[in-house]
Write an enzyme that holds these catalytic residues in place. Structure first.
Site, PDB file in Angstrom:
ATOM      1  N   HIS A  35       3.794   2.023 -16.769  1.00  0.00           N
ATOM      2  CA  HIS A  35       3.690   1.580 -15.380  1.00  0.00           C
ATOM      3  C   HIS A  35       2.752   0.379 -15.302  1.00  0.00           C
ATOM      4  O   HIS A  35       2.032   0.083 -16.251  1.00  0.00           O
ATOM      5  CB  HIS A  35       3.136   2.713 -14.500  1.00  0.00           C
ATOM      6  CG  HIS A  35       1.709   3.067 -14.827  1.00  0.00           C
ATOM      7  ND1 HIS A  35       1.376   3.862 -15.905  1.00  0.00           N
ATOM      8  CD2 HIS A  35       0.535   2.723 -14.249  1.00  0.00           C
ATOM      9  CE1 HIS A  35       0.064   3.993 -15.973  1.00  0.00           C
ATOM     10  NE2 HIS A  35      -0.489   3.293 -14.978  1.00  0.00           N
TER      11      HIS A  35
ATOM     12  N   ASP B 200      -0.340  -0.994 -12.566  1.00  0.00           N
ATOM     13  CA  ASP B 200      -1.137  -0.413 -11.485  1.00  0.00           C
ATOM     14  C   ASP B 200      -0.894  -1.178 -10.187  1.00  0.00           C
ATOM     15  O   ASP B 200      -0.749  -2.401 -10.190  1.00  0.00           O
ATOM     16  CB  ASP B 200      -2.630  -0.443 -11.841  1.00  0.00           C
ATOM     17  CG  ASP B 200      -2.960   0.495 -12.994  1.00  0.00           C
ATOM     18  OD1 ASP B 200      -2.118   1.366 -13.317  1.00  0.00           O
ATOM     19  OD2 ASP B 200      -4.050   0.356 -13.579  1.00  0.00           O
TER      20      ASP B 200
ATOM     21  N   HIS C 287       1.395  -0.502 -19.083  1.00  0.00           N
ATOM     22  CA  HIS C 287       0.635   0.344 -20.003  1.00  0.00           C
ATOM     23  C   HIS C 287       1.053   1.795 -19.844  1.00  0.00           C
ATOM     24  O   HIS C 287       1.732   2.165 -18.879  1.00  0.00           O
ATOM     25  CB  HIS C 287      -0.877   0.161 -19.767  1.00  0.00           C
ATOM     26  CG  HIS C 287      -1.311   0.430 -18.364  1.00  0.00           C
ATOM     27  ND1 HIS C 287      -1.068  -0.432 -17.320  1.00  0.00           N
ATOM     28  CD2 HIS C 287      -1.943   1.486 -17.812  1.00  0.00           C
ATOM     29  CE1 HIS C 287      -1.548   0.074 -16.197  1.00  0.00           C
ATOM     30  NE2 HIS C 287      -2.080   1.252 -16.472  1.00  0.00           N
TER      31      HIS C 287
ATOM     32  N   ARG D  14      -7.962  14.552 -24.261  1.00  0.00           N
ATOM     33  CA  ARG D  14      -8.480  13.241 -23.886  1.00  0.00           C
ATOM     34  C   ARG D  14      -8.710  13.170 -22.379  1.00  0.00           C
ATOM     35  O   ARG D  14      -7.945  13.749 -21.611  1.00  0.00           O
ATOM     36  CB  ARG D  14      -7.452  12.187 -24.310  1.00  0.00           C
ATOM     37  CG  ARG D  14      -7.737  10.792 -23.837  1.00  0.00           C
ATOM     38  CD  ARG D  14      -6.806   9.795 -24.537  1.00  0.00           C
ATOM     39  NE  ARG D  14      -7.158   8.462 -24.137  1.00  0.00           N
ATOM     40  CZ  ARG D  14      -6.580   7.803 -23.129  1.00  0.00           C
ATOM     41  NH1 ARG D  14      -5.611   8.358 -22.431  1.00  0.00           N
ATOM     42  NH2 ARG D  14      -6.984   6.597 -22.814  1.00  0.00           N
TER      43      ARG D  14
END
Ligand code: J5X
Ligand code: AKG
Ligand code: FE2
Length: 350
Positions: free
Chosen positions: A225, A227, A282, A292
């Site tokens: 996607h 941002d 990203h 994570r």
């Protein structure tokens, strides 16, 4: 009725040996990070030292924005203590039992509260992640639910993080604009008549958690996607997973390193720059042995979410053409969450 049914809640999947079908993505070789020529080590986004002189950083930031739409920063002035505090707050939150987390489920997908990422409705398969979005003051009530005795300190951490990140975001924006030969004063923040009261304000925080995954190669933590922001500042814990995409390089890992933050150019900066700098595509992959955490500060600019954003006249130039019509952040978020990767087409002027 919570938006996430219990059986598909990621919090309940920790002990699985194989991926359920609903979480299995069909990834092609183009999706992998294996370099085209066997031995080549892929170059990743540069680390820029913000304590260098302004003309040096402006130049480096300008290059990185044009090439990648992203860069990393060192000596940014955010204290390690604050980064550790928000990371450990996130860990405590995601360690809670699913039932508890679901008590703070966001009523609308992707807006304040616990739940799946907002982009999930555009994908058939489920992502191997959970998150908590802080877009307005309603997070305080959620924090009271989660931490009846410790919410005051945790709210303090969030407020401090927002304040610090906002200052940093303003500073980064000035540098990026400087690299384009303009200043913040060249931006006309028009006000749409009748638009009042910001819902999201100037910045949102998203706490992301990617649990250990039995088959990471076939799973996706957060799908590709861009941002919906001016820029995003990302703190990733010491487990890698973030990848950025560039036509020439394919998917490239952005390895975490202590105290280094990642800066992503968002769609609104692409619009402001009249298409001169790209918003970076990203995604986040997941890990077989390690969980994570990442913390994103999603910023819509100094003027709030109900001002008009359009290409900067000085960047367009006297004979140039504006590529996009003006939009407010609110409006653009609505467009994005209707047409997703066609959002630029929806506001293109020609
Ligand atoms: C202020 C924002 C920006 C949002 C939507 C809304 C609240 C949550 C943000 C995120 C956070 C996680 C990735 C993303 C892609 C998502 O799914 O939710 C982001 C999205 C965007 O940048 O578009
Ligand atoms: O977890 C990551 O590294 C990426 C998170 C992200 O892209 C986001 O929150 O917008
Ligand atoms: Fe993102």
């Amino acid at each position: 009725m919570p938006p996430i049914a219990k059986e598909i809640c990621i919090g309940n999947l920790g002990n699985l040996q194989t991926l359920p079908d609903s979480f299995t993505w069909e990834l092609t070789s183009a999706d992998s990070v294996i370099p085209p020529s066997s031995a080549a080590v892929k170059e990743s986004i540069p680390v820029i030292d913000l304590s260098d002189p302004d003309h040096v950083t402006t130049n480096l930031i300008g290059n990185a924005c044009h090439t990648w739409g992203a860069f990393q920063i060192a000596n940014h002035g955010i204290s390690q203590k604050l980064l550790d505090e928000i990371e450990s707050l996130s860990k405590t939150l995601f360690d809670m039992p699913s039932e508890k987390k679901l008590e703070t489920a966001s009523s609308e997908k992707g807006v304040s509260g616990y739940g799946e990422p907002r982009i999930s409705s555009f994908f058939e398969k489920k992502m191997w992640s959970e998150g908590f979005t802080i877009a307005d003051g309603s997070y305080r009530n959620h924090f009271i639910t989660l931490w009846p005795h410790d919410h005051i300190n945790n709210c303090r951490i969030i407020e401090e993080y927002k304040d610090e990140m906002e200052k940093l975001a303003n500073r980064l924006m000035s540098s990026i604009l400087g690299s384009l030969g303009v200043t913040v004063d060249d931006i006309e923040w028009g006000q749409k008549p009748g638009n009042s009261g910001s819902k999201v304000g100037r910045g949102a925080i998203r706490l992301n958690h990617y649990p250990v995954c039995p088959e990471p190669e076939r799973a996706m933590g957060l799908a590709a996607h861009t941002d919906t922001t001016i820029l995003t500042i990302l703190h990733q814990s010491n487990t890698g997973g973030l990848q950025v995409f560039r036509e020439e390089s394919g998917w490239v890992n952005v390895e975490p390193s202590p105290g280094i933050l990642v800066v992503n150019i968002g769609d609104l900066f692409h619009i402001l720059s009249n298409g001169k700098i790209p918003s970076v595509v990203h995604r986040a992959k997941v890990n077989h042995t390690r969980s994570r955490i990442s913390i994103a500060y999603l910023w819509c600019g100094p003027a709030g979410d109900d001002v008009e954003i359009k290409p900067i006249p000085k960047i367009i130039g006297p004979v140039g053409q504006s590529l996009y019509r003006s939009v407010t952040w609110k409006e653009y978020l609505q467009i994005k969450y209707k047409v997703f990767d066609k959002a630029f087409d929806a506001i293109r002027t020609r």
